[in-house]
Scaffold this motif. Sequence first.
Motif, PDB file in Angstrom:
ATOM      1  N   VAL A 299       0.838  -1.204   0.000  1.00  0.00           N
ATOM      2  CA  VAL A 299       0.000   0.000   0.000  1.00  0.00           C
ATOM      3  C   VAL A 299       0.870   1.250   0.000  1.00  0.00           C
ATOM      4  CG1 VAL A 299      -1.767   1.278   1.274  1.00  0.00           C
ATOM      5  CG2 VAL A 299      -1.861  -1.222   1.172  1.00  0.00           C
ATOM      6  N   LEU A 300       1.950   1.229   0.763  1.00  0.00           N
ATOM      7  CA  LEU A 300       2.847   2.388   0.818  1.00  0.00           C
ATOM      8  C   LEU A 300       3.549   2.610  -0.510  1.00  0.00           C
ATOM      9  CD1 LEU A 300       4.371   1.862   4.380  1.00  0.00           C
ATOM     10  CD2 LEU A 300       2.716   3.600   3.672  1.00  0.00           C
ATOM     11  N   VAL A 301       3.925   1.547  -1.185  1.00  0.00           N
ATOM     12  CA  VAL A 301       4.515   1.692  -2.514  1.00  0.00           C
ATOM     13  C   VAL A 301       3.509   2.338  -3.465  1.00  0.00           C
ATOM     14  CG1 VAL A 301       5.360   0.411  -4.520  1.00  0.00           C
ATOM     15  CG2 VAL A 301       6.163  -0.184  -2.239  1.00  0.00           C
ATOM     16  N   ARG A 302       2.262   1.910  -3.380  1.00  0.00           N
ATOM     17  CA  ARG A 302       1.234   2.507  -4.224  1.00  0.00           C
ATOM     18  C   ARG A 302       1.054   3.987  -3.911  1.00  0.00           C
ATOM     19  NH1 ARG A 302      -3.895   3.826  -3.603  1.00  0.00           N
ATOM     20  NH2 ARG A 302      -3.989   2.939  -1.499  1.00  0.00           N
ATOM     21  N   LEU A 303       1.061   4.342  -2.624  1.00  0.00           N
ATOM     22  CA  LEU A 303       0.914   5.748  -2.233  1.00  0.00           C
ATOM     23  C   LEU A 303       2.101   6.582  -2.694  1.00  0.00           C
ATOM     24  CD1 LEU A 303      -0.477   5.394   1.408  1.00  0.00           C
ATOM     25  CD2 LEU A 303      -1.734   6.018  -0.664  1.00  0.00           C
ATOM     26  N   HIS A 307       1.534   9.903  -4.991  1.00  0.00           N
ATOM     27  CA  HIS A 307       1.658  11.247  -4.422  1.00  0.00           C
ATOM     28  C   HIS A 307       3.048  11.860  -4.569  1.00  0.00           C
ATOM     29  CE1 HIS A 307      -2.326  11.155  -2.503  1.00  0.00           C
ATOM     30  NE2 HIS A 307      -2.071   9.885  -2.213  1.00  0.00           N
ATOM     31  N   VAL A 308       4.095  11.060  -4.493  1.00  0.00           N
ATOM     32  CA  VAL A 308       5.464  11.599  -4.481  1.00  0.00           C
ATOM     33  C   VAL A 308       6.093  11.547  -5.865  1.00  0.00           C
ATOM     34  CG1 VAL A 308       7.754  11.392  -3.446  1.00  0.00           C
ATOM     35  CG2 VAL A 308       5.721  10.906  -2.077  1.00  0.00           C
ATOM     36  N   HIS A 309       5.979  10.432  -6.528  1.00  0.00           N
ATOM     37  CA  HIS A 309       6.653  10.254  -7.822  1.00  0.00           C
ATOM     38  C   HIS A 309       6.248  11.298  -8.866  1.00  0.00           C
ATOM     39  CE1 HIS A 309       9.012   7.940 -10.701  1.00  0.00           C
ATOM     40  NE2 HIS A 309       8.006   8.007 -11.549  1.00  0.00           N
ATOM     41  N   PRO A 310       4.980  11.742  -8.947  1.00  0.00           N
ATOM     42  CA  PRO A 310       4.650  12.770  -9.936  1.00  0.00           C
ATOM     43  C   PRO A 310       5.370  14.099  -9.704  1.00  0.00           C
ATOM     44  CG  PRO A 310       2.664  11.633  -9.222  1.00  0.00           C
ATOM     45  CD  PRO A 310       3.774  11.192  -8.308  1.00  0.00           C
ATOM     46  N   ILE A 311       5.735  14.400  -8.462  1.00  0.00           N
ATOM     47  CA  ILE A 311       6.439  15.654  -8.163  1.00  0.00           C
ATOM     48  C   ILE A 311       7.940  15.471  -8.312  1.00  0.00           C
ATOM     49  CG2 ILE A 311       6.846  17.418  -6.403  1.00  0.00           C
ATOM     50  CD1 ILE A 311       4.029  17.394  -7.436  1.00  0.00           C
ATOM     51  N   MET A 312       8.441  14.323  -7.902  1.00  0.00           N
ATOM     52  CA  MET A 312       9.872  14.078  -7.926  1.00  0.00           C
ATOM     53  C   MET A 312      10.130  12.697  -8.530  1.00  0.00           C
ATOM     54  SD  MET A 312      12.570  14.836  -4.862  1.00  0.00           S
ATOM     55  CE  MET A 312      11.589  13.906  -3.714  1.00  0.00           C
ATOM     56  N   PRO A 313      10.140  12.598  -9.861  1.00  0.00           N
ATOM     57  CA  PRO A 313      10.273  11.287 -10.523  1.00  0.00           C
ATOM     58  C   PRO A 313      11.707  10.782 -10.523  1.00  0.00           C
ATOM     59  CG  PRO A 313      10.076  13.007 -12.177  1.00  0.00           C
ATOM     60  CD  PRO A 313       9.920  13.694 -10.849  1.00  0.00           C
ATOM     61  N   LEU A 314      12.194  10.472  -9.337  1.00  0.00           N
ATOM     62  CA  LEU A 314      13.580  10.010  -9.188  1.00  0.00           C
ATOM     63  C   LEU A 314      13.755   8.559  -9.602  1.00  0.00           C
ATOM     64  CD1 LEU A 314      14.869  11.406  -5.788  1.00  0.00           C
ATOM     65  CD2 LEU A 314      15.776  11.881  -8.044  1.00  0.00           C
ATOM     66  N   LEU A 315      12.786   7.738  -9.270  1.00  0.00           N
ATOM     67  CA  LEU A 315      12.931   6.304  -9.474  1.00  0.00           C
ATOM     68  C   LEU A 315      12.637   5.928 -10.915  1.00  0.00           C
ATOM     69  CD1 LEU A 315      11.195   4.856  -6.284  1.00  0.00           C
ATOM     70  CD2 LEU A 315      13.583   5.455  -6.611  1.00  0.00           C
ATOM     71  N   TYR A 492      -0.499  -4.395  -9.962  1.00  0.00           N
ATOM     72  CA  TYR A 492      -1.146  -4.489  -8.657  1.00  0.00           C
ATOM     73  C   TYR A 492      -0.448  -3.603  -7.625  1.00  0.00           C
ATOM     74  CZ  TYR A 492       2.684  -7.537  -7.067  1.00  0.00           C
ATOM     75  OH  TYR A 492       3.909  -8.048  -6.717  1.00  0.00           O
ATOM     76  N   LEU A 493       0.727  -3.089  -7.967  1.00  0.00           N
ATOM     77  CA  LEU A 493       1.486  -2.246  -7.044  1.00  0.00           C
ATOM     78  C   LEU A 493       1.238  -0.755  -7.247  1.00  0.00           C
ATOM     79  CD1 LEU A 493       4.904  -4.150  -7.135  1.00  0.00           C
ATOM     80  CD2 LEU A 493       3.306  -4.044  -5.213  1.00  0.00           C
ATOM     81  N   VAL A 494       0.483  -0.373  -8.270  1.00  0.00           N
ATOM     82  CA  VAL A 494       0.211   1.041  -8.535  1.00  0.00           C
ATOM     83  C   VAL A 494      -1.258   1.211  -8.893  1.00  0.00           C
ATOM     84  CG1 VAL A 494       2.563   1.582  -9.292  1.00  0.00           C
ATOM     85  CG2 VAL A 494       0.876   0.792 -10.965  1.00  0.00           C
ATOM     86  N   ASP A 495      -1.744   2.438  -8.728  1.00  0.00           N
ATOM     87  CA  ASP A 495      -3.081   2.752  -9.229  1.00  0.00           C
ATOM     88  C   ASP A 495      -3.048   2.792 -10.739  1.00  0.00           C
ATOM     89  OD1 ASP A 495      -4.080   2.872  -6.711  1.00  0.00           O
ATOM     90  OD2 ASP A 495      -4.009   5.056  -6.543  1.00  0.00           O
ATOM     91  N   LEU A 496      -4.201   2.595 -11.340  1.00  0.00           N
ATOM     92  CA  LEU A 496      -4.261   2.523 -12.794  1.00  0.00           C
ATOM     93  C   LEU A 496      -3.756   3.815 -13.438  1.00  0.00           C
ATOM     94  CD1 LEU A 496      -5.068   0.955 -15.306  1.00  0.00           C
ATOM     95  CD2 LEU A 496      -7.389   1.897 -15.076  1.00  0.00           C
ATOM     96  N   GLN A 497      -4.099   4.979 -12.858  1.00  0.00           N
ATOM     97  CA  GLN A 497      -3.666   6.236 -13.459  1.00  0.00           C
ATOM     98  C   GLN A 497      -2.167   6.465 -13.321  1.00  0.00           C
ATOM     99  OE1 GLN A 497      -5.639   5.915 -10.855  1.00  0.00           O
ATOM    100  NE2 GLN A 497      -5.310   7.501  -9.286  1.00  0.00           N
ATOM    101  N   ASN A 498      -1.505   5.694 -12.452  1.00  0.00           N
ATOM    102  CA  ASN A 498      -0.055   5.818 -12.278  1.00  0.00           C
ATOM    103  C   ASN A 498       0.713   4.725 -13.002  1.00  0.00           C
ATOM    104  OD1 ASN A 498      -1.104   6.546  -9.025  1.00  0.00           O
ATOM    105  ND2 ASN A 498      -0.286   8.103 -10.391  1.00  0.00           N
ATOM    106  N   ALA A 499       0.022   3.896 -13.767  1.00  0.00           N
ATOM    107  CA  ALA A 499       0.684   2.794 -14.468  1.00  0.00           C
ATOM    108  C   ALA A 499       1.320   3.238 -15.771  1.00  0.00           C
ATOM    109  CB  ALA A 499      -0.312   1.665 -14.737  1.00  0.00           C
ATOM    110  N   TYR A 500       1.029   4.454 -16.191  1.00  0.00           N
ATOM    111  CA  TYR A 500       1.554   4.949 -17.456  1.00  0.00           C
ATOM    112  C   TYR A 500       2.353   6.221 -17.215  1.00  0.00           C
ATOM    113  CZ  TYR A 500      -2.122   1.840 -19.127  1.00  0.00           C
ATOM    114  OH  TYR A 500      -2.923   0.753 -19.345  1.00  0.00           O
ATOM    115  N   PHE A 501       3.132   6.583 -18.217  1.00  0.00           N
ATOM    116  CA  PHE A 501       3.933   7.808 -18.123  1.00  0.00           C
ATOM    117  C   PHE A 501       3.013   9.025 -18.115  1.00  0.00           C
ATOM    118  CE2 PHE A 501       6.186  11.257 -20.491  1.00  0.00           C
ATOM    119  CZ  PHE A 501       7.062  11.595 -19.457  1.00  0.00           C
TER     120      PHE A 501
END
Length: 721
Positions: A299-303, A307-315, A492-501
Amino acid sequence: MDGDSSGSNAVPGHPSEHPLAHVQVPADRPEGGGPEPVVQSRPRKFTIQSTFGIPRERRSRKSRPCDACRRRKTACIITTEPPCAFCRARGMKCLSTAVGEGTLTRNPPSQNHAQGRGGAGDREQTENLESPNTAKSSPGLVTSPSVSGTSDHSTPRYGNEGSSVGYSPFGFNREYIKSEPDTSITSMDIVQPALNSPESSIVGGTAHTLEDNPGRATYYLGSTAEQDPFVLDAFSYGILSETSTVDANVVQLHRGGSDVDDLPLHFLFLSMGHPKHTNLSREEASDAIETKVWPHADVLVRLYFKHVHPIMPLLSKVRFLRRYASNRKSIPACLRGAVYALAAVFWPEDSATRSGDPFPFQQHEIVDQAHRALRREIENPNLFVVQACLLLIHVQPPSIDAMEAPSTFTLAAQATAAAQLIGLHQDPSDWNLELVEKKLRKKIWWSTFVTDCWAAIALGNPPHINETSFNTAAVTIDDLRCDEDVPDDLRYLVDLQNAYFDVSAGARFLESIRITRYLRGVLDCSFQVNMKTPDLLDRLQFRERLVDIHDKLNDWPSLIPSCLVVPRNRDPVMSCLNCPLHLMFYASKVLLYRALMHPATKAAKSQPNSYLRQWFAYALTDFTQFTEFFVTINPGDLRGFWGRHREHIEAAHKILEDFRVKVNKISLTDHVPTKALIRATTIRCNSFFAQAAAVMRHGPEAAITEPITVCGTDGTVSGSS
């Protein structure tokens, strides 16, 4: 041998200086000075029941090697299925004949001795045989570009083949290299990272990786390293320990060019050996993190990616998720802890979690263990570790902070040092490296550049990254797009809207870099430590550059894509991800106007032609716009990810009054992360108004008589000064 390792593996630069280079080992007796052994009529034979084709790690005897590796006397590394690493890198068929179908022949020692040292037979045997120690310690997945092509030099480059071939001209018979384990490593637990994941495997033997090499750490060898790059280009060698095991290898990734500044580029491949207490500390931190987040880790990976990756796409999204899904402990504990900790703040904000289980832990519980793990992982930094350094800066600030924490600057220095150590400051475009890894290295370097610049200005320090100390090419939207579309088996580790670039997230990252480069130009022109050095002409050029940056920043709001605009009428509950970018824009203008109006002295106020008088009206206009922007920020915006850096606003008294009213209104919220985010600004703004009248009347000598609040370990303590 790294970090806390006590084993020594350093040898002088030239192979001829190595003590083994001049030792003549008789062919009919061992290296030691003991009595001659009894010659046995036939070698001892034994059989190990094994099969071919299953995953096999180094030094493991559970699986039969392929014919090529058995012929070369090297370990046969199979990650998931054949071909093995050696055959895959060379495009060979990876087959294993049954015992008895083929006979592996080798000339007896007496026959080798009869042929004479340096003869054709000795050279052929030296090329075909491999020392067990050399096979164990040579990089298994990265080779020099000259391996696959024609070399201009007779000395072989280093890949899967052992580096001790360089000693054959000196009569060093590799059949008599000691096969006992290195005594400096006997008392250590050798770290064996996870084998190549599918997304970073070698295809066709043409591209290589610096990251996924079992038991190896890779470090960039700069032009001031122990040997000149041209020497390493002409004469490569390995570094042998006292027992002739290869502890380090120098590998070339770029041959250089005709340009005098286009130097050959080399990396040092180092065996990762650590004392048991180092590994124990790292494992304890890892276990503590996973125990604390269980069963909420997914769940934390999904969050985090919501919330964080769109602002700071480090990974690199797919690379991280692939490792996490297959074996999460193959990701350093410091990075896992950073991801969990940053995501934990959004547990009560997410619709899927706020109505379910209560918040399972405090963020600092994970951060403490992540720093504990980072203390060990930083001894062998890689891309994962640099990402952890950059993320841990942005944990939620303590509720007692009144200004930017000094640790922001020191943590940024650590991230910069780790990035430079693994060569992120060098442009990888022409390297013989995987495309995904090239793009990721560029993205992480520019993230480091942004972090270094903003962390430096928090307390007025010079940045660690000099403008002439790197040549990494600018990151592009295609670089950010790479490895962002999540395959079906990982969704299964991300929301659908976060599965794409997310194109807007990529554009936001690129614009943050653009603004930071403008800011860096301001720092270089007006905020250097030694400003007495430039002559009058240089100062005029600096002034022209500042004016040019001013024009570009004025045009910036009109030129950004529509996806980066902050809408006026938006849902007050939803967070606008573009707000931190616009705050970065206005913060850069603060320093720009400070530079343009320098010196802001009392004498400058009375001079009609002073820089202060020339630019003051422009500053008022710009920061009136800032106040209007700040008024549009709603509670939902403040519940998003803003990062750790908070800047201070200077403008006219009227603008500060409006700003103060808005800040105090926001600080009345019960949302703890928002209060912590805004506290430093609230305190500084209110302190200014509480003391401004006395300072204006009495000058700097005015005494502060207002009660102040002292933060203690158990809460606040009222007092006065």
